[in-house]
Write a protein that holds these residues in place. Structure first.
Motif, PDB file in Angstrom:
ATOM      1  N   MET A   6       0.835  -1.203   0.000  1.00  6.83           N
ATOM      2  CA  MET A   6       0.000   0.000   0.000  1.00  6.83           C
ATOM      3  C   MET A   6       0.873   1.257   0.000  1.00  6.83           C
ATOM      4  O   MET A   6       0.598   2.210  -0.734  1.00  6.83           O
ATOM      5  CB  MET A   6      -0.948   0.000   1.203  1.00  6.83           C
ATOM      6  CG  MET A   6      -2.062  -1.010   1.077  1.00  6.83           C
ATOM      7  SD  MET A   6      -3.092  -1.201   2.559  1.00  6.83           S
ATOM      8  CE  MET A   6      -3.522   0.462   2.957  1.00  6.83           C
ATOM      9  N   TYR A   7       1.915   1.273   0.815  1.00  6.94           N
ATOM     10  CA  TYR A   7       2.840   2.413   0.839  1.00  6.94           C
ATOM     11  C   TYR A   7       3.531   2.590  -0.515  1.00  6.94           C
ATOM     12  O   TYR A   7       3.696   3.707  -0.994  1.00  6.94           O
ATOM     13  CB  TYR A   7       3.901   2.252   1.928  1.00  6.94           C
ATOM     14  CG  TYR A   7       3.423   2.588   3.307  1.00  6.94           C
ATOM     15  CD1 TYR A   7       2.874   3.838   3.591  1.00  6.94           C
ATOM     16  CD2 TYR A   7       3.534   1.677   4.345  1.00  6.94           C
ATOM     17  CE1 TYR A   7       2.439   4.151   4.857  1.00  6.94           C
ATOM     18  CE2 TYR A   7       3.096   1.989   5.624  1.00  6.94           C
ATOM     19  CZ  TYR A   7       2.539   3.225   5.872  1.00  6.94           C
ATOM     20  OH  TYR A   7       2.110   3.540   7.128  1.00  6.94           O
ATOM     21  N   GLU A   8       3.927   1.470  -1.112  1.00  7.76           N
ATOM     22  CA  GLU A   8       4.600   1.539  -2.408  1.00  7.76           C
ATOM     23  C   GLU A   8       3.686   2.144  -3.470  1.00  7.76           C
ATOM     24  O   GLU A   8       4.099   3.020  -4.238  1.00  7.76           O
ATOM     25  CB  GLU A   8       5.060   0.137  -2.843  1.00  7.76           C
ATOM     26  CG  GLU A   8       5.812   0.153  -4.152  1.00  7.76           C
ATOM     27  CD  GLU A   8       6.274  -1.237  -4.572  1.00  7.76           C
ATOM     28  OE1 GLU A   8       6.625  -1.377  -5.757  1.00  7.76           O
ATOM     29  OE2 GLU A   8       6.269  -2.174  -3.743  1.00  7.76           O
ATOM     30  N   VAL A   9       2.431   1.721  -3.500  1.00  5.39           N
ATOM     31  CA  VAL A   9       1.469   2.271  -4.462  1.00  5.39           C
ATOM     32  C   VAL A   9       1.244   3.755  -4.182  1.00  5.39           C
ATOM     33  O   VAL A   9       1.211   4.571  -5.108  1.00  5.39           O
ATOM     34  CB  VAL A   9       0.132   1.493  -4.422  1.00  5.39           C
ATOM     35  CG1 VAL A   9      -0.957   2.212  -5.198  1.00  5.39           C
ATOM     36  CG2 VAL A   9       0.329   0.081  -4.963  1.00  5.39           C
ATOM     37  N   ALA A  10       1.111   4.116  -2.903  1.00  3.13           N
ATOM     38  CA  ALA A  10       0.893   5.529  -2.550  1.00  3.13           C
ATOM     39  C   ALA A  10       2.063   6.389  -3.015  1.00  3.13           C
ATOM     40  O   ALA A  10       1.857   7.473  -3.588  1.00  3.13           O
ATOM     41  CB  ALA A  10       0.686   5.670  -1.043  1.00  3.13           C
ATOM     42  N   GLU A  77      -2.511  17.965  -0.343  1.00  2.00           N
ATOM     43  CA  GLU A  77      -2.921  17.384  -1.620  1.00  2.00           C
ATOM     44  C   GLU A  77      -2.111  16.132  -1.960  1.00  2.00           C
ATOM     45  O   GLU A  77      -2.634  15.202  -2.572  1.00  2.00           O
ATOM     46  CB  GLU A  77      -2.850  18.422  -2.731  1.00  2.00           C
ATOM     47  CG  GLU A  77      -3.882  19.531  -2.568  1.00  2.00           C
ATOM     48  CD  GLU A  77      -5.284  19.014  -2.294  1.00  2.00           C
ATOM     49  OE1 GLU A  77      -5.780  18.157  -3.059  1.00  2.00           O
ATOM     50  OE2 GLU A  77      -5.895  19.449  -1.302  1.00  2.00           O
ATOM     51  N   ALA A  78      -0.850  16.097  -1.556  1.00  4.22           N
ATOM     52  CA  ALA A  78      -0.051  14.886  -1.765  1.00  4.22           C
ATOM     53  C   ALA A  78      -0.646  13.718  -0.988  1.00  4.22           C
ATOM     54  O   ALA A  78      -0.669  12.577  -1.476  1.00  4.22           O
ATOM     55  CB  ALA A  78       1.397  15.117  -1.347  1.00  4.22           C
ATOM     56  N   ILE A  79      -1.164  14.000   0.188  1.00 11.66           N
ATOM     57  CA  ILE A  79      -1.744  12.936   1.021  1.00 11.66           C
ATOM     58  C   ILE A  79      -3.156  12.583   0.564  1.00 11.66           C
ATOM     59  O   ILE A  79      -3.448  11.429   0.252  1.00 11.66           O
ATOM     60  CB  ILE A  79      -1.759  13.353   2.508  1.00 11.66           C
ATOM     61  CG1 ILE A  79      -0.332  13.545   3.020  1.00 11.66           C
ATOM     62  CG2 ILE A  79      -2.527  12.332   3.351  1.00 11.66           C
ATOM     63  CD1 ILE A  79      -0.237  14.260   4.359  1.00 11.66           C
ATOM     64  N   PHE A  80      -4.046  13.588   0.555  1.00 13.57           N
ATOM     65  CA  PHE A  80      -5.482  13.310   0.406  1.00 13.57           C
ATOM     66  C   PHE A  80      -5.954  13.155  -1.033  1.00 13.57           C
ATOM     67  O   PHE A  80      -7.043  12.629  -1.262  1.00 13.57           O
ATOM     68  CB  PHE A  80      -6.301  14.373   1.135  1.00 13.57           C
ATOM     69  CG  PHE A  80      -6.020  14.393   2.596  1.00 13.57           C
ATOM     70  CD1 PHE A  80      -6.408  13.332   3.398  1.00 13.57           C
ATOM     71  CD2 PHE A  80      -5.323  15.433   3.169  1.00 13.57           C
ATOM     72  CE1 PHE A  80      -6.128  13.325   4.751  1.00 13.57           C
ATOM     73  CE2 PHE A  80      -5.037  15.444   4.527  1.00 13.57           C
ATOM     74  CZ  PHE A  80      -5.442  14.379   5.321  1.00 13.57           C
ATOM     75  N   ARG A  81      -5.192  13.605  -1.986  1.00 15.05           N
ATOM     76  CA  ARG A  81      -5.538  13.358  -3.376  1.00 15.05           C
ATOM     77  C   ARG A  81      -4.529  12.386  -3.985  1.00 15.05           C
ATOM     78  O   ARG A  81      -4.864  11.269  -4.324  1.00 15.05           O
ATOM     79  CB  ARG A  81      -5.587  14.675  -4.170  1.00 15.05           C
ATOM     80  CG  ARG A  81      -6.972  15.175  -4.522  1.00 15.05           C
ATOM     81  CD  ARG A  81      -7.970  15.346  -3.437  1.00 15.05           C
ATOM     82  NE  ARG A  81      -7.699  16.452  -2.538  1.00 15.05           N
ATOM     83  CZ  ARG A  81      -8.391  16.681  -1.431  1.00 15.05           C
ATOM     84  NH1 ARG A  81      -9.407  15.909  -1.097  1.00 15.05           N
ATOM     85  NH2 ARG A  81      -8.103  17.669  -0.638  1.00 15.05           N
ATOM     86  N   ALA A  82      -3.272  12.795  -4.100  1.00 16.40           N
ATOM     87  CA  ALA A  82      -2.287  11.990  -4.841  1.00 16.40           C
ATOM     88  C   ALA A  82      -2.072  10.594  -4.251  1.00 16.40           C
ATOM     89  O   ALA A  82      -2.091   9.606  -4.986  1.00 16.40           O
ATOM     90  CB  ALA A  82      -0.963  12.744  -4.935  1.00 16.40           C
ATOM     91  N   ALA A  83      -1.868  10.487  -2.961  1.00 15.59           N
ATOM     92  CA  ALA A  83      -1.573   9.174  -2.362  1.00 15.59           C
ATOM     93  C   ALA A  83      -2.799   8.275  -2.273  1.00 15.59           C
ATOM     94  O   ALA A  83      -2.691   7.058  -2.426  1.00 15.59           O
ATOM     95  CB  ALA A  83      -0.956   9.350  -0.976  1.00 15.59           C
ATOM     96  N   LEU A  84      -3.958   8.874  -2.036  1.00 16.01           N
ATOM     97  CA  LEU A  84      -5.153   8.062  -1.773  1.00 16.01           C
ATOM     98  C   LEU A  84      -6.038   7.804  -2.983  1.00 16.01           C
ATOM     99  O   LEU A  84      -6.928   6.945  -2.925  1.00 16.01           O
ATOM    100  CB  LEU A  84      -5.990   8.721  -0.666  1.00 16.01           C
ATOM    101  CG  LEU A  84      -5.311   8.836   0.699  1.00 16.01           C
ATOM    102  CD1 LEU A  84      -6.242   9.504   1.705  1.00 16.01           C
ATOM    103  CD2 LEU A  84      -4.869   7.477   1.204  1.00 16.01           C
ATOM    104  N   LEU A  85      -5.817   8.544  -4.067  1.00 18.05           N
ATOM    105  CA  LEU A  85      -6.654   8.365  -5.253  1.00 18.05           C
ATOM    106  C   LEU A  85      -5.855   7.691  -6.372  1.00 18.05           C
ATOM    107  O   LEU A  85      -4.644   7.888  -6.471  1.00 18.05           O
ATOM    108  CB  LEU A  85      -7.182   9.723  -5.735  1.00 18.05           C
ATOM    109  CG  LEU A  85      -8.157  10.411  -4.791  1.00 18.05           C
ATOM    110  CD1 LEU A  85      -8.487  11.815  -5.292  1.00 18.05           C
ATOM    111  CD2 LEU A  85      -9.431   9.588  -4.649  1.00 18.05           C
ATOM    112  N   PRO A  86      -6.519   6.934  -7.227  1.00 18.66           N
ATOM    113  CA  PRO A  86      -5.800   6.306  -8.331  1.00 18.66           C
ATOM    114  C   PRO A  86      -5.226   7.354  -9.284  1.00 18.66           C
ATOM    115  O   PRO A  86      -5.787   8.433  -9.448  1.00 18.66           O
ATOM    116  CB  PRO A  86      -6.866   5.457  -9.027  1.00 18.66           C
ATOM    117  CG  PRO A  86      -8.171   5.977  -8.561  1.00 18.66           C
ATOM    118  CD  PRO A  86      -7.947   6.626  -7.247  1.00 18.66           C
TER     119      PRO A  86
END
Length: 189
Positions: A6-10, A77-86
């Motif tokens: 999960m961390y790697e994908v994020a 935005e890095a956390i709540f959009r980029a990391a958590l969204l496809p």
């Protein structure tokens, strides 16, 4: 999915979002999204008396605005959009073709984004961030950031600017600074 995966994908999503460059057409859409976000938020904030016309001195605004592009802009935005969204280059099959499908995917990260504001150790800021008016406006802002992220094919820069501009309008023109900063640090024009 294991936590390490999960961390790697994020991280892959954040890296891809950081290098995704919006087209000129994308920027037109982002400008519209920012304008729409402000147009919806402004009457809500004014009518509820959450916004109050309190312009700050330019000497206060410039250094603070340079900081707010980093936090909350890029950081949140890095956390709540980029990391958590496809992201279409990392998760091509998971990046929905329609915004309505993407909105469903984004509902949980948006809820986490709003809830995140409830966790603030500073008592003065906590009083603001627990205010239902703030939380409603944060949800609108998060929806705007999500829309900008989607229309640009996953651009972190677009989402961060969509976050940054309304936050700065609130902080430096509409009384936000005086709500979240100690009194001795405020200087109005």
């Amino acid at each position: 999915m294991a936590l390490a995966a999960m961390y790697e994908v994020a991280w892959k999503r954040v890296a891809a979002a950081a290098i995704t460059t919006p087209t000129s057409g994308d920027w037109v859409q982002v400008a519209f999204i920012i304008a729409a976000t402000c147009a919806v938020s402004l009457p809500i904030g004014l009518q509820s008396k959450f916004f109050k016309w309190e312009p700050m001195k330019l000497a206060t605004v410039i250094p603070a605005a340079m900081f707010t592009i980093i936090a909350p802009g890029f950081t949140e935005e890095a956390i709540f959009r980029a990391a958590l969204l496809p992201h279409p280059s990392v998760n091509p099959k998971a990046f929905p073709a329609s915004f309505s499908q993407f909105a469903l995917t984004a509902a949980l990260p948006l809820a986490i984004f709003v809830a995140y504001h409830l966790v603030n150790p500073d008592k003065r800021a906590r009083a603001v961030f627990w205010d239902a008016r703030f939380l409603a406006l944060a949800a609108l802002l998060g929806a705007g950031c999500t829309a900008s992220y989607y229309v640009t094919g996953g651009s972190l820069v677009a989402a961060a600017l969509t976050h940054w501009l309304p936050v700065n309008l609130w902080l430096f023109l509409l009384g936000g600074w005086n709500k979240v900063q100690p009194s001795e640090g405020t200087k109005k024009e």
